[in-house]
Design a protein around this motif. Structure first.
Motif: not given
Length: 130
Positions: A94-119
Motif C-alpha cells: 500500500y505504501n509503495l503505491g501511495k508513495h510511488h512518485d517520491e520513491l521512484w524519484q528518489a531511486y532515479l536520483d540515487k542512480l544519477k548520483a552514482v553515474g548509472y545511465q538507466r535504459k
C-alpha cells in the motif's frame, strides 16, 4: 496500531510488466515490476540498515514470474532475474503505491548520483498488454 487496507485484487500484466493491485478502501495502484524489484523488502536489497542497503541497477526489463500468497498478510514475488526473497505485506504494498512518485524519484536520483545511465524501456500503460 493503524489498520491498513487489504488487497481485493492483484493482477500481473506480463507484457507491460506491471502489477495492478486494488485495495478494499477503493485505492488502485499500477506498479512497474522494476519498481517492485528495486524496492524489494528483502534483507539482500534493503540491508540491515540504510547504510547497508543495495542500490539495484539494470532492472529495467525485469518481470514477475510468480506470486505466492503468504498467509493472509503478504505475497512473495518471484522475479525473472532469480530474486524471490522478501515478503511484500499489505502495508508495504500500500505504501509503495501511495508513495510511488517520491520513491521512484528518489531511486532515479540515487542512480544519477552514482553515474548509472538507466535504459528506460518503452513501458506500455498498465491497462494495455502489448
Amino acid at each position: 496500531m493503524v489498520e491498513y487496507p487489504h488487497p481485493v485484487d492483484i493482477k500481473v500484466h506480463q507484457k507491460s510488466r506491471f502489477l495492478d493491485i486494488a485495495f478494499d478502501d477503493g485505492s488502485h495502484f499500477s506498479l512497474p515490476c522494476e519498481y517492485l524489484r528495486v524496492y524489494s523488502p528483502s534483507a539482500e536489497t534493503r540491508g540491515h540498515s540504510p547504510a547497508t542497503a543495495k542500490l539495484e541497477r539494470g532492472k529495467e526489463m525485469v518481470s514477475i514470474t510468480q506470486i505466492e500468497p503468504v498467509g493472509q498478510y503478504a505475497i512473495k514475488i518471484h522475479f525473472d532475474d532469480g530474486h524471490n526473497s522478501g515478503l511484500y505485506d499489505w502495508r508495504y504494498l500500500y505504501n509503495l503505491g501511495k508513495h510511488h512518485d517520491e520513491l521512484w524519484q528518489a531511486y532515479l536520483d540515487k542512480l544519477k548520483a552514482v553515474g548509472y545511465q538507466r535504459k528506460d524501456p518503452e513501458l506500455a500503460p498498465p491497462d494495455v498488454d502489448v
